[in-house]
Write a protein that holds these residues in place. Structure first.
Motif, PDB file in Angstrom:
ATOM      1  N   MET A 234       1.019  -0.821   0.118  1.00  0.00           N
ATOM      2  CA  MET A 234       0.165  -0.018  -0.020  1.00  0.00           C
ATOM      3  C   MET A 234       0.815   1.780  -0.098  1.00  0.00           C
ATOM      4  O   MET A 234       1.806   0.765   0.386  1.00  0.00           O
ATOM      5  CB  MET A 234      -0.936  -0.094   0.953  1.00  0.00           C
ATOM      6  CG  MET A 234      -2.260   1.022   0.885  1.00  0.00           C
ATOM      7  SD  MET A 234      -3.126   0.573   0.188  1.00  0.00           S
ATOM      8  CE  MET A 234      -4.674   1.957   0.255  1.00  0.00           C
ATOM      9  N   LYS A 235       0.756   2.415  -0.527  1.00  0.00           N
ATOM     10  CA  LYS A 235       1.473   3.976  -0.931  1.00  0.00           C
ATOM     11  C   LYS A 235       0.725   4.137   0.569  1.00  0.00           C
ATOM     12  O   LYS A 235      -0.281   4.273   1.443  1.00  0.00           O
ATOM     13  CB  LYS A 235       0.742   4.630  -2.138  1.00  0.00           C
ATOM     14  CG  LYS A 235      -0.426   5.231  -2.468  1.00  0.00           C
ATOM     15  CD  LYS A 235       0.173   5.723  -3.757  1.00  0.00           C
ATOM     16  CE  LYS A 235      -1.797   6.332  -3.935  1.00  0.00           C
ATOM     17  NZ  LYS A 235      -1.642   6.761  -4.946  1.00  0.00           N
ATOM     18  N   PRO A 236       1.236   5.275   0.582  1.00  0.00           N
ATOM     19  CA  PRO A 236       1.442   6.339   1.839  1.00  0.00           C
ATOM     20  C   PRO A 236       0.564   6.708   1.767  1.00  0.00           C
ATOM     21  O   PRO A 236      -0.675   7.004   1.292  1.00  0.00           O
ATOM     22  CB  PRO A 236       3.103   7.232   1.911  1.00  0.00           C
ATOM     23  CG  PRO A 236       4.187   6.690   1.348  1.00  0.00           C
ATOM     24  CD  PRO A 236       3.198   5.626  -0.289  1.00  0.00           C
ATOM     25  N   VAL A 237       0.502   7.453   3.366  1.00  0.00           N
ATOM     26  CA  VAL A 237      -0.965   8.007   3.678  1.00  0.00           C
ATOM     27  C   VAL A 237      -0.027   9.557   4.331  1.00  0.00           C
ATOM     28  O   VAL A 237      -0.059   9.746   5.131  1.00  0.00           O
ATOM     29  CB  VAL A 237      -1.689   7.485   4.724  1.00  0.00           C
ATOM     30  CG1 VAL A 237      -3.096   8.459   5.077  1.00  0.00           C
ATOM     31  CG2 VAL A 237      -2.343   6.146   4.102  1.00  0.00           C
TER      32      VAL A 237
ATOM     33  N   HIS B 107      -3.237   9.156  -1.336  1.00  0.00           N
ATOM     34  CA  HIS B 107      -3.700   8.198  -0.363  1.00  0.00           C
ATOM     35  C   HIS B 107      -4.123   9.715   0.380  1.00  0.00           C
ATOM     36  O   HIS B 107      -3.265  10.153   1.480  1.00  0.00           O
ATOM     37  CB  HIS B 107      -3.415   7.477   0.474  1.00  0.00           C
ATOM     38  CG  HIS B 107      -4.684   6.413   0.580  1.00  0.00           C
ATOM     39  ND1 HIS B 107      -5.508   6.672   0.075  1.00  0.00           N
ATOM     40  CD2 HIS B 107      -4.512   6.302   1.406  1.00  0.00           C
ATOM     41  CE1 HIS B 107      -6.715   5.308   0.437  1.00  0.00           C
ATOM     42  NE2 HIS B 107      -5.401   5.499   1.939  1.00  0.00           N
TER      43      HIS B 107
ATOM     44  N   ASP C  81      -2.467  -1.413   5.359  1.00  0.00           N
ATOM     45  CA  ASP C  81      -1.902  -1.457   5.635  1.00  0.00           C
ATOM     46  C   ASP C  81      -0.468  -0.694   4.819  1.00  0.00           C
ATOM     47  O   ASP C  81       0.814  -1.721   4.299  1.00  0.00           O
ATOM     48  CB  ASP C  81      -2.240  -3.092   4.733  1.00  0.00           C
ATOM     49  CG  ASP C  81      -0.969  -4.213   4.723  1.00  0.00           C
ATOM     50  OD1 ASP C  81      -0.395  -4.278   5.631  1.00  0.00           O
ATOM     51  OD2 ASP C  81      -0.345  -4.708   3.457  1.00  0.00           O
ATOM     52  N   THR C  82      -0.781  -0.241   6.225  1.00  0.00           N
ATOM     53  CA  THR C  82       0.458   1.287   5.179  1.00  0.00           C
ATOM     54  C   THR C  82       1.090   1.296   6.412  1.00  0.00           C
ATOM     55  O   THR C  82       0.866   1.344   7.742  1.00  0.00           O
ATOM     56  CB  THR C  82      -0.187   2.919   4.949  1.00  0.00           C
ATOM     57  OG1 THR C  82       1.148   2.857   4.613  1.00  0.00           O
ATOM     58  CG2 THR C  82      -0.908   3.259   6.098  1.00  0.00           C
ATOM     59  N   GLN C  83       2.592   1.795   6.766  1.00  0.00           N
ATOM     60  CA  GLN C  83       3.236   1.855   7.591  1.00  0.00           C
ATOM     61  C   GLN C  83       3.678   4.167   7.780  1.00  0.00           C
ATOM     62  O   GLN C  83       4.086   4.206   9.127  1.00  0.00           O
ATOM     63  CB  GLN C  83       4.157   1.286   7.956  1.00  0.00           C
ATOM     64  CG  GLN C  83       3.927  -0.129   8.361  1.00  0.00           C
ATOM     65  CD  GLN C  83       5.262  -0.897   8.258  1.00  0.00           C
ATOM     66  OE1 GLN C  83       6.457  -0.922   7.691  1.00  0.00           O
ATOM     67  NE2 GLN C  83       5.520  -1.881   9.862  1.00  0.00           N
ATOM     68  N   GLN C  84       3.232   4.233   6.611  1.00  0.00           N
ATOM     69  CA  GLN C  84       4.344   5.663   6.580  1.00  0.00           C
ATOM     70  C   GLN C  84       2.939   6.227   6.630  1.00  0.00           C
ATOM     71  O   GLN C  84       2.690   6.432   5.430  1.00  0.00           O
ATOM     72  CB  GLN C  84       5.283   5.451   4.749  1.00  0.00           C
ATOM     73  CG  GLN C  84       5.679   6.764   4.680  1.00  0.00           C
ATOM     74  CD  GLN C  84       7.058   6.976   5.992  1.00  0.00           C
ATOM     75  OE1 GLN C  84       7.624   6.579   6.199  1.00  0.00           O
ATOM     76  NE2 GLN C  84       6.943   8.338   6.845  1.00  0.00           N
ATOM     77  N   VAL C  85       3.484   7.105   7.353  1.00  0.00           N
ATOM     78  CA  VAL C  85       1.932   8.406   7.273  1.00  0.00           C
ATOM     79  C   VAL C  85       2.995   9.732   7.179  1.00  0.00           C
ATOM     80  O   VAL C  85       3.757  10.098   8.459  1.00  0.00           O
ATOM     81  CB  VAL C  85       1.018   7.293   8.422  1.00  0.00           C
ATOM     82  CG1 VAL C  85      -0.143   9.280   8.553  1.00  0.00           C
ATOM     83  CG2 VAL C  85       1.211   7.288   8.189  1.00  0.00           C
TER      84      VAL C  85
END
Length: 159
Positions: A1-4, A32, A88-92
């Protein structure tokens, strides 16, 4: 998943500057994005009794984001954290109003939830204590180390 991209409290209560709205509107089609708005309910957070001030009881985010989360106080809610984990992202990437308070509180909440917060320094505005946001940026660097700019996001990271 790409970052948010998490946009904190860009709402009329905090008088977002036009330049911030314009920069975010330009970036939003390619990312996103979710947002928070802070509302007042004295039974949840005692702003009036402790600070003799409170955000509005009703407000909205002027930006077209995928989802808006209501919060009562400084930190993002459990619902927001669960939503991010469900992506399912980690980078915010974090930006918004009150770099030295609510934005910083979001960083702590994300970090404590096992996510990786990164401050977008040119998309933040500080509180009345330091409208430039420099105090919040320095605190963010000290605690989380990870900062970037909107130019880096649009050219490399999120598209």
């Amino acid at each position: 998943m790409k970052p948010v991209l998490l946009i904190i409290d860009v709402q009329s209560t905090f008088n977002p500057p036009n330049w911030l709205i314009q920069k975010l509107e330009k970036l939003l089609p390619s990312v996103h994005s979710i947002a928070t708005i802070e509302l007042h309910d004295e039974s949840i957070v005692p702003f009036k009794s402790q600070l003799n001030w409170a955000p509005s009881e009703f407000d909205e985010c002027p930006l077209k984001v995928e989802k808006v989360f209501i919060k009562y106080g400084y930190s993002p809610t459990d619902d927001l954290i669960q939503y991010l984990k469900g992506l399912d992202t980690q980078q915010v990437y974090v930006c918004g109003i009150q770099t030295d308070t609510c934005v910083l509180a979001a960083g702590f909440r994300l970090f404590d939830a096992g996510l990786f917060p990164c401050l977008v320094t040119d998309l933040t505005v500080g509180s009345s204590l330091d409208r430039s946001g420099n105090l919040g940026i320095q605190l963010w660097k000290h605690h989380f180390r990870s900062i970037t700019t909107s130019e880096n996001l649009s050219s490399n990271t999120m598209i």
